[in-house]
Enzyme design. Structure first.
Site, PDB file in Angstrom:
ATOM      1  CE  LYS A  34      -0.377   0.304   5.039  1.00 45.91           C
ATOM      2  NZ  LYS A  34      -1.278   0.469   6.186  1.00 45.91           N
ATOM      3  NE  ARG A 135      -6.000   1.806  12.009  1.00 48.19           N
ATOM      4  CZ  ARG A 135      -4.799   1.506  11.514  1.00 48.19           C
ATOM      5  NH1 ARG A 135      -3.867   2.447  11.440  1.00 48.19           N
ATOM      6  NH2 ARG A 135      -4.516   0.280  11.132  1.00 48.19           N
ATOM      7  CE1 TYR A 279      12.159  32.298   0.256  1.00 49.66           C
ATOM      8  CE2 TYR A 279      12.314  29.896   0.220  1.00 49.66           C
ATOM      9  CZ  TYR A 279      11.953  31.093  -0.382  1.00 49.66           C
ATOM     10  OH  TYR A 279      11.372  31.069  -1.635  1.00 49.66           O
ATOM     11  CG  MET A 327       7.981  23.673  -3.206  1.00 49.69           C
ATOM     12  SD  MET A 327       6.697  24.612  -4.046  1.00 49.69           S
ATOM     13  CE  MET A 327       5.841  25.346  -2.638  1.00 49.69           C
TER      14      MET A 327
END
EC number: 5.1.1.1
Length: 393
Positions: A34, A135, A279, A327
């Protein structure tokens, strides 16, 4: 192509599967592919595992399952997170095996069999029991009424019963034993209603890799005339879960990471002492520094929490990440690594020379788990499959 890729060693994947099969003993395995095979590429991994003898593959939903069916026509495919309303038709058409626990699952499947005019066809399902995870799964108090609804859905066949352990890494803990007791109680109810499931499965990688980890599941299955199975995921891809307590098997030490994540240096510059990089100027050079630019960022899966903390491998040496990961780009300091050039290969996860960085290393620095690190490697990082002759990871 953009120089950012992940190399996937299918030979290592197959070797890991065989090690886990040996550790599981008489219990069978559901190979979990998965979430894009934990970031490794679902279709390539599913095909390799099926060819290696994996009779069962585990996926999240019908969409994943239908894609796997196209490349693995003979495999049994378990849809582990159940169905949504309009997925029932596809589950029947593509011979999928859904996990069920909501009455709506039964209603959708039953209606789909009638709509396809195949009410005489038996659709195998696996019933999940909530033994403490809260769950998925039917709670014990609700099980009798659920089974009544199942008996009314004539086209459905209860092939398997399963549960999910919440703390399997605690090898000497009481939690798993308590969950096993609840699963046994559920099987008593199921048997008393006349159901005879042929498969009982529970446990993940930690269960497989624990000495005698499969024993209790095997004993429970034998008690009800069923076969036992376990569902390894992370360990298939070369990462044994960190366990607490005595009882880890030796197979855990033989697993090999299947994925290596790589990129290249695309730009170089020198900055003076006191100059900043990235940044918000979170990094300022304390000396004249040579910086290398890498074309990967948090959109590729480089966790931003590795800013000013993580490392990569360049020319067989560790280079620290400096400044904030952005990013699409990451800056590393190569001042102490002589002769770095544009185009040099950089290893983000994997081995280079005698140095190695693992998904566990990334996870520890970011305060997360290797599952998330691997799954977060995004689709724009192309996967390149390797065979044994090419495998230098």
């Amino acid at each position: 192509m953009r120089p950012a890729w992940a190399e996937i060693s299918l030979d290592r994947l197959i070797q890991n599967y065989r090690l886990l099969s040996a550790a599981a003993g008489e219990s069978g395995l559901i190979a979990v592919v998965k979430a894009n095979a934990y970031g490794h590429g679902t279709l390539a991994c599913a095909h390799a595992l099926a060819n290696a003898g994996a009779a069962w593959l585990g996926v999240t939903n019908a969409e994943e399952a239908i894609a796997v069916r196209a490349t693995c026509p003979g495999a049994r495919i378990l849809v582990m997170s159940g169905l949504w309303e309009h997925e029932a038709e596809g589950a029947i058409e593509h011979r999928l095996t859904p996990v069920v626990w909501e009455p709506a699952h039964l209603e959708w499947l039953d209606a789909a069999t009638r709509e396809k005019q195949c009410a005489t066809q038996s659709v195998a399902v696996h019933l999940e029991i909530d033994t403490g995870m809260a769950r998925q799964g039917v709670r014990l108090a609700d099980l009798p009424s659920f089974l009544e609804r199942m008996q009314a859905a004539k086209a459905l066949s209860l092939e398997g019963v399963m549960t999910h352990f919440h703390s399997p890494e605690l090898l000497d803990g009481e939690a798993t034993a308590a969950q096993m007791a609840r699963l046994d109680a559920a099987m008593e109810i199921i048997s008393a209603r006349g159901f005879r499931p042929t498969v009982i499965h529970a446990g993940n990688s930690a269960t497989v890799l624990a000495n005698d980890g499969a024993r209790s599941i095997g004993e429970l299955a034998a008690k009800y005339g069923a076969s036992a199975m376990l569902r390894p995921g992370l360990s298939l891809y070369g990462y044994p879960p960190r366990v607490s307590g005595e009882g880890a098997s030796t197979e855990a030490n033989e697993l090999q990471p299947v994925l290596a994540w790589k990129t290249r240096v695309v730009s170089l510059r020198t900055i003076e002492a006191g100059e900043s990089a990235g940044y918000n100027a979170t990094f300022r050079a304390g000396r004249p520094s040579r910086l290398a630019l890498l074309p990967v960022g948090y959109a590729d899966g480089m966790n931003r929490l590795l800013s000013n903390r993580g490392e990569v491998l360049v020319r067989g040496q560790r280079a620290p990440i400096v400044g904030r990961i952005s990013m699409d780009l990451t800056i590393v300091d190569v001042t102490d690594i002589p002769a770095v050039e544009m185009g040099d290969e950089v290893v983000l996860i994997g081995k280079q020379g005698t140095e190695q960085i693992s998904a566990y290393d990334f996870a520890d620095l970011a305060g997360t788990i290797p599952y998330e690190v691997l799954c977060n490697i995004s689709a724009r990082v192309r996967r390149v499959t390797l065979n044994a002759s090419e495998d230098d990871v």
